[in-house]
Scaffold this motif. Structure first.
Motif, PDB file in Angstrom:
ATOM      1  N   ARG A 195      45.793 -16.171  21.147  1.00  0.00           N
ATOM      2  CA  ARG A 195      45.828 -15.870  22.584  1.00  0.00           C
ATOM      3  C   ARG A 195      47.212 -15.464  23.050  1.00  0.00           C
ATOM      4  O   ARG A 195      47.369 -14.642  23.957  1.00  0.00           O
ATOM      5  CB  ARG A 195      45.341 -17.098  23.365  1.00  0.00           C
ATOM      6  CG  ARG A 195      45.406 -16.951  24.869  1.00  0.00           C
ATOM      7  CD  ARG A 195      44.796 -18.156  25.567  1.00  0.00           C
ATOM      8  NE  ARG A 195      45.486 -19.395  25.260  1.00  0.00           N
ATOM      9  CZ  ARG A 195      46.534 -19.855  25.945  1.00  0.00           C
ATOM     10  NH1 ARG A 195      47.030 -19.172  26.976  1.00  0.00           N
ATOM     11  NH2 ARG A 195      47.087 -21.003  25.609  1.00  0.00           N
ATOM     12  N   TYR A 246      38.029 -14.278  22.733  1.00  0.00           N
ATOM     13  CA  TYR A 246      36.709 -14.839  22.461  1.00  0.00           C
ATOM     14  C   TYR A 246      36.798 -16.278  21.981  1.00  0.00           C
ATOM     15  O   TYR A 246      37.598 -16.594  21.105  1.00  0.00           O
ATOM     16  CB  TYR A 246      35.998 -14.019  21.382  1.00  0.00           C
ATOM     17  CG  TYR A 246      35.732 -12.580  21.760  1.00  0.00           C
ATOM     18  CD1 TYR A 246      34.682 -12.247  22.618  1.00  0.00           C
ATOM     19  CD2 TYR A 246      36.521 -11.554  21.253  1.00  0.00           C
ATOM     20  CE1 TYR A 246      34.434 -10.932  22.963  1.00  0.00           C
ATOM     21  CE2 TYR A 246      36.272 -10.227  21.585  1.00  0.00           C
ATOM     22  CZ  TYR A 246      35.228  -9.917  22.446  1.00  0.00           C
ATOM     23  OH  TYR A 246      34.974  -8.617  22.778  1.00  0.00           O
ATOM     24  N   ASN A 247      35.944 -17.124  22.551  1.00  0.00           N
ATOM     25  CA  ASN A 247      35.767 -18.494  22.067  1.00  0.00           C
ATOM     26  C   ASN A 247      34.704 -18.449  20.973  1.00  0.00           C
ATOM     27  O   ASN A 247      33.568 -18.038  21.214  1.00  0.00           O
ATOM     28  CB  ASN A 247      35.327 -19.400  23.216  1.00  0.00           C
ATOM     29  CG  ASN A 247      35.189 -20.855  22.810  1.00  0.00           C
ATOM     30  OD1 ASN A 247      35.124 -21.191  21.628  1.00  0.00           O
ATOM     31  ND2 ASN A 247      35.130 -21.734  23.793  1.00  0.00           N
ATOM     32  N   LYS A 256      35.615 -24.859  19.180  1.00  0.00           N
ATOM     33  CA  LYS A 256      36.150 -24.096  20.308  1.00  0.00           C
ATOM     34  C   LYS A 256      37.496 -23.482  19.888  1.00  0.00           C
ATOM     35  O   LYS A 256      38.549 -24.068  20.110  1.00  0.00           O
ATOM     36  CB  LYS A 256      36.327 -25.000  21.525  1.00  0.00           C
ATOM     37  CG  LYS A 256      35.019 -25.491  22.110  1.00  0.00           C
ATOM     38  CD  LYS A 256      35.223 -26.343  23.349  1.00  0.00           C
ATOM     39  CE  LYS A 256      35.722 -27.726  22.987  1.00  0.00           C
ATOM     40  NZ  LYS A 256      35.775 -28.642  24.158  1.00  0.00           N
ATOM     41  N   GLU A 258      39.775 -20.052  20.173  1.00  0.00           N
ATOM     42  CA  GLU A 258      39.900 -18.814  20.938  1.00  0.00           C
ATOM     43  C   GLU A 258      40.834 -17.843  20.228  1.00  0.00           C
ATOM     44  O   GLU A 258      41.965 -18.200  19.892  1.00  0.00           O
ATOM     45  CB  GLU A 258      40.409 -19.121  22.353  1.00  0.00           C
ATOM     46  CG  GLU A 258      39.367 -19.863  23.163  1.00  0.00           C
ATOM     47  CD  GLU A 258      39.857 -20.321  24.519  1.00  0.00           C
ATOM     48  OE1 GLU A 258      39.106 -20.182  25.499  1.00  0.00           O
ATOM     49  OE2 GLU A 258      40.987 -20.826  24.598  1.00  0.00           O
ATOM     50  N   SER A 447      35.793 -16.830  27.278  1.00  0.00           N
ATOM     51  CA  SER A 447      36.760 -17.885  26.968  1.00  0.00           C
ATOM     52  C   SER A 447      37.021 -18.669  28.241  1.00  0.00           C
ATOM     53  O   SER A 447      36.451 -18.374  29.294  1.00  0.00           O
ATOM     54  CB  SER A 447      38.064 -17.283  26.424  1.00  0.00           C
ATOM     55  OG  SER A 447      38.832 -16.744  27.477  1.00  0.00           O
TER      56      SER A 447
END
Length: 477
Positions: A195, A246-247, A256, A258, A447
């Motif tokens: 991220r 995207y998660n 979970k 990302e 997300s």
């Protein structure tokens, strides 16, 4: 013992392996290398060189190899920064043939060859020309490559680090990957990263040199400058670029995690976002997120392999219950457990963390027993096991990981969840086959963050940089 002509001395075997004699002696002491003491010297049978299991165990690294099969069913892909190949397994599951892997870590290279013995394998991409890459993939320049995929080192862009971006040597290898991908001219390029890439600058200015007493940040120093430059390079090479954060839980992973996924097409087409297969609470009539229980409920406790928590930390875990962490301790124990970290800023959610049975696991880390990134079993007073790590990342139970237990944790923790790889593979396959992709998930929450897609990113970056800048000034060198 066999005759001396059928044996190696320590020095001779060291020369055979291209290692030091001290390394060979350490293998003998650790009982990894069968040897017999004759008089005052160790002798090693030459027969062991034909035993692949022994050789895999004792070599410092496996050699690069040319793909062993000449046939290459289309569509084909070349993989860079492959790691333990979670992403690549997902692609293959979707029907995309991965011909070549690229990896520099010796243990991970052994993991690749153990599980994919016929694949082409290379190391540091800086050391290979385009013709070298094609040679190791066992294809010629007449082959049309469908996909180049890679997850370049993410530490240079991580929000947990110094965020030097392309000034970090790991950031520079990112540019090398893009340059080689463009020269290979695939139909599609997919880049997976953390991220932090969404907000990393192209050039980092230390915080002590910012503010009213210093010049304003240039475009290269703005948040998002690194990604803006990546887009510039790809679009200059006539690739259409689309991306989002995207998660992986939305794509069937019990985790979970990302990740930014950038999809680039050589054709001037609209690239839809990935199609989710799950949602947190059943939104859009999709199945709910998979949970840790779903992934691991049939594992036998006696079969689990794991490292241990330090004894002083177990004191707190014996108090904490499922889905709790340090803030669920009495206040005095919070201060005792965290020490100076108790008074630091930030959420510190990784301290003394028991995961939940009926939620996806948090993002797997490279070591589940580090003080600030604990990942403890919901009930047992131990970290998550190697077997649980594999299930969370969706590796098959029979997938072999080479190396020490800490090396195995690192390899699995760094992988891309296979479900996310499968979703990317299905998406790319549909684009290759020119199928219409129907995305009926308007306003889907990909997300936990807002404005992480390419359209929002461009708008936000334009706001940060109102003044025009000449194209050549974007170049960092």
């Amino acid at each position: 013992m066999e005759s001396k002509s059928n044996t190696y001395s320590v020095d001779e075997f060291a020369e055979f392996l291209s290692v030091s004699p001290q390394y060979v002696r350490s293998l003998i002491r650790q009982k990894k290398l069968p040897a017999e003491m004759v008089g005052s010297i160790w002798l090693i049978s030459k027969d062991i060189t034909s035993d692949p299991n022994v050789m895999m165990n004792i070599k410092v690294d496996v050699s690069d190899q040319i793909r062993k099969e000449k046939k290459s069913d289309s569509p084909i892909a070349l993989s860079f920064f492959s790691g333990a190949m979670g992403l690549d397994i997902g692609l293959r599951k979707a029907g995309i043939n991965v011909l070549l892997a690229s990896e520099i870590d010796p243990d991970t290279r052994k993991t690749i060859i153990l599980n994919h013995p016929n694949i082409g394998l290379i190391g540091d991409i800086n050391k290979y020309s385009i013709s070298d890459i094609l040679q190791y993939a066992n294809i010629d320049d007449k082959n049309d490559i469908d996909l180049i995929i890679g997850g370049p080192p993410c530490q240079a862009f991580s929000t947990a680090g110094k965020r030097k971006g392309f000034e970090d040597k790991r950031g520079n290898v990112f540019l090398e990957f893009i340059e080689k991908a463009i020269k290979l001219k695939p139909k599609f390029i997919v880049i997976e990263n953390v991220r932090g890439l969404l907000s990393a600058p192209l050039n980092h200015r230390p915080h002590e040199y910012r503010g009213k007493n210093f010049p304003p940040l240039s475009q290269n120093e703005l948040s998002g400058g690194a990604l803006n430059f990546i887009i510039f390079l790809l679009e200059k090479a006539n690739y259409k670029v689309s991306f989002n954060l995207y998660n992986s839980a939305n794509f069937g992973s019990p985790q979970k995690r990302e990740r930014v996924v950038i999809i680039c097409s050589r054709e001037d087409i609209e690239i839809p976002y990935l199609i989710p297969s799950h949602s947190e609470s059943g939104e859009f009539n999709l199945p709910k997120w998979k949970t840790f229980r779903d992934a691991t409920n049939d594992l036998v406790e006696d079969d689990q392999v794991y490292i241990q928590f330090p004894e002083k930390r177990l004191k707190y875990y014996k108090i904490l219950k499922e889905d709790q962490y340090w803030k669920d301790l009495p206040i005095e124990l919070q201060k005792e457990a965290l020490g100076k970290s108790y008074y630091s800023s930030g959420g510190r959610t990784g301290f003394l963390r028991r995961i939940a049975w009926d939620k996806p696991a948090p993002t797997l880390v490279t070591n589940p027993a580090m003080p600030a990134t604990d990942l403890a079993h919901p009930e047992k007073d131990r970290p998550l096991s190697i077997q649980e790590y594999k299930r969370i990342q969706e590796f098959p139970d029979n997938y072999e990981f080479f190396g020490t237990i800490t090396s195995q944790y690192r390899q699995i923790g760094n992988a891309v969840p296979i479900s996310l790889g499968y979703s990317i593979g299905k998406h790319i396959l549909a684009l290759i086959q020119k199928k219409k992709i129907k995305n009926s998930f308007k306003d889907f929450k990909y997300s936990r963050y807002l404005n992480t897609d390419n359209v929002s990113f461009r708008k936000e970056f334009a706001k940060r940089n109102e003044s025009k800048i000449r194209e050549e000034e974007l170049l960092p060198f």
